[in-house]
Design a protein around this motif. Sequence first.
Motif, short mmCIF file in Angstrom:
data_model
loop_
_atom_site.label_atom_id
_atom_site.label_comp_id
_atom_site.label_asym_id
_atom_site.label_seq_id
_atom_site.Cartn_x
_atom_site.Cartn_y
_atom_site.Cartn_z
N GLY A 64 3.33 1.78 6.88
CA GLY A 64 4.02 1.98 5.62
C GLY A 64 3.08 2.33 4.49
O GLY A 64 1.86 2.36 4.64
N ASP A 65 3.67 2.62 3.34
CA ASP A 65 2.88 2.93 2.14
C ASP A 65 2.34 1.64 1.54
O ASP A 65 2.99 0.59 1.60
CB ASP A 65 3.75 3.63 1.11
N ILE A 66 1.17 1.74 0.94
CA ILE A 66 0.54 0.56 0.34
C ILE A 66 -0.30 0.99 -0.86
O ILE A 66 -0.89 2.07 -0.86
CB ILE A 66 -0.34 -0.17 1.39
N ASN A 67 -0.29 0.17 -1.88
CA ASN A 67 -1.14 0.37 -3.05
C ASN A 67 -2.26 -0.66 -2.97
O ASN A 67 -2.00 -1.85 -2.77
CB ASN A 67 -0.34 0.18 -4.34
N ILE A 68 -3.50 -0.21 -3.11
CA ILE A 68 -4.65 -1.11 -3.00
C ILE A 68 -5.48 -1.00 -4.27
O ILE A 68 -5.91 0.09 -4.64
CB ILE A 68 -5.48 -0.78 -1.75
N LEU A 69 -5.67 -2.14 -4.92
CA LEU A 69 -6.42 -2.19 -6.17
C LEU A 69 -7.67 -3.06 -6.00
O LEU A 69 -7.58 -4.15 -5.43
CB LEU A 69 -5.55 -2.79 -7.28
N PRO A 70 -8.81 -2.60 -6.48
CA PRO A 70 -10.03 -3.42 -6.39
C PRO A 70 -9.94 -4.61 -7.35
O PRO A 70 -9.50 -4.47 -8.48
CB PRO A 70 -11.14 -2.45 -6.80
N VAL A 71 -10.36 -5.77 -6.86
CA VAL A 71 -10.32 -7.00 -7.66
C VAL A 71 -11.75 -7.44 -7.97
O VAL A 71 -12.61 -7.44 -7.09
CB VAL A 71 -9.59 -8.12 -6.90
N GLU A 72 -11.97 -7.80 -9.22
CA GLU A 72 -13.24 -8.37 -9.64
C GLU A 72 -12.99 -9.85 -9.90
O GLU A 72 -12.04 -10.20 -10.59
CB GLU A 72 -13.72 -7.69 -10.91
N GLY A 73 -13.84 -10.71 -9.37
CA GLY A 73 -13.69 -12.15 -9.58
C GLY A 73 -12.69 -12.76 -8.63
O GLY A 73 -12.05 -12.08 -7.83
N VAL A 74 -12.56 -14.09 -8.70
CA VAL A 74 -11.64 -14.83 -7.84
C VAL A 74 -10.87 -15.85 -8.67
O VAL A 74 -11.24 -16.16 -9.80
CB VAL A 74 -12.39 -15.56 -6.69
N SER A 93 -13.32 -15.37 -1.93
CA SER A 93 -14.25 -14.42 -2.54
C SER A 93 -14.57 -13.26 -1.61
O SER A 93 -15.04 -12.23 -2.06
CB SER A 93 -15.53 -15.15 -2.93
N ALA A 94 -14.32 -13.40 -0.30
CA ALA A 94 -14.67 -12.34 0.64
C ALA A 94 -13.69 -11.16 0.57
O ALA A 94 -13.99 -10.08 1.01
CB ALA A 94 -14.70 -12.89 2.06
N ARG A 95 -12.54 -11.39 0.03
CA ARG A 95 -11.54 -10.33 -0.05
C ARG A 95 -11.57 -9.72 -1.44
O ARG A 95 -11.38 -10.42 -2.43
CB ARG A 95 -10.17 -10.88 0.30
N SER A 96 -11.79 -8.43 -1.51
CA SER A 96 -12.04 -7.82 -2.81
C SER A 96 -10.97 -6.84 -3.26
O SER A 96 -11.18 -6.09 -4.19
CB SER A 96 -13.40 -7.12 -2.78
N HIS A 97 -9.83 -6.82 -2.56
CA HIS A 97 -8.75 -5.92 -2.95
C HIS A 97 -7.41 -6.65 -2.87
O HIS A 97 -7.21 -7.50 -2.00
CB HIS A 97 -8.70 -4.70 -2.03
N VAL A 98 -6.52 -6.29 -3.77
CA VAL A 98 -5.15 -6.80 -3.71
C VAL A 98 -4.27 -5.62 -3.31
O VAL A 98 -4.45 -4.50 -3.79
CB VAL A 98 -4.70 -7.44 -5.05
N ALA A 99 -3.34 -5.87 -2.39
CA ALA A 99 -2.46 -4.83 -1.87
C ALA A 99 -1.02 -5.16 -2.21
O ALA A 99 -0.61 -6.32 -2.12
CB ALA A 99 -2.65 -4.70 -0.37
N ILE A 100 -0.26 -4.13 -2.61
CA ILE A 100 1.14 -4.29 -2.99
C ILE A 100 1.92 -3.12 -2.42
O ILE A 100 1.54 -1.96 -2.63
CB ILE A 100 1.33 -4.32 -4.53
N ARG A 101 3.01 -3.40 -1.73
CA ARG A 101 3.88 -2.34 -1.22
C ARG A 101 4.60 -1.69 -2.41
O ARG A 101 4.95 -2.37 -3.39
CB ARG A 101 4.90 -2.89 -0.23
N PRO A 102 4.85 -0.38 -2.36
CA PRO A 102 5.50 0.33 -3.47
C PRO A 102 6.85 -0.27 -3.88
O PRO A 102 7.18 -0.29 -5.07
CB PRO A 102 5.68 1.75 -2.94
N GLU A 103 7.59 -0.78 -2.92
CA GLU A 103 8.91 -1.34 -3.25
C GLU A 103 8.83 -2.69 -3.95
O GLU A 103 9.83 -3.19 -4.46
CB GLU A 103 9.79 -1.45 -1.98
N HIS A 104 7.64 -3.29 -3.99
CA HIS A 104 7.44 -4.57 -4.67
C HIS A 104 6.88 -4.40 -6.08
O HIS A 104 6.57 -5.39 -6.75
CB HIS A 104 6.53 -5.49 -3.85
N MET A 105 6.75 -3.17 -6.51
CA MET A 105 6.28 -2.92 -7.88
C MET A 105 7.45 -2.43 -8.72
O MET A 105 8.46 -1.97 -8.19
CB MET A 105 5.15 -1.89 -7.86
#
Length: 174
Positions: A64-74, A93-105
């Motif tokens: 599926g489609d996914i939006n991935i945004l880089p995250v700074e900090g925890v 802290s090991a995970r540096s991106h947040v992902a959101i499906r388009p239908e959840h925005m």
Amino acid sequence: MQDELRRLHRELGTTFVFVTHDQEEALALSSNIAIFNQGRLQQLGSPSEVYERPSNRFVAEFLGDINILPVEGVGRDAKVEGQAIALPAPQGSARSHVAIRPEHMRLARPGEAGNALPMRLVDQIYLGAESRLQLQTRGGVPIVLNIPNSATPNAIEVGSEVLVGWDAQNSFLI
């Protein structure tokens, strides 16, 4: 054909192995989905589990489609492009991106609860019951947003800035 395969599976009660590259077909027909990458199992689970909570970036982008945004900090210090955001639990802290499906925005209003980022509308594609908005964050990250046409403001024009929001529980860290 999909309805017939579902009916046979239900009536016969036997295991089917169905190999497909059609993601919607896999979600519609499966009680369990296995995602492989170069012969290695990436994730095994129910369709909703694999789609809503992928185990890694490959699975998230493959299904599926996914939006991935880089995250700074925890934790409470997490930011996307300098904007504070709430992250889903658990946080690490090991995970540096947040992902959101388009239908959840959604298109958001200033002060509305949840996460929100300003974005520029690059294109709007009419798909009948919904529209697909192609956006870009101020930092240049491409974002796709699917919204019902009943919720699409008429005044929104390509090039204009909009606020896009999502709830932390509808996102996941990768």
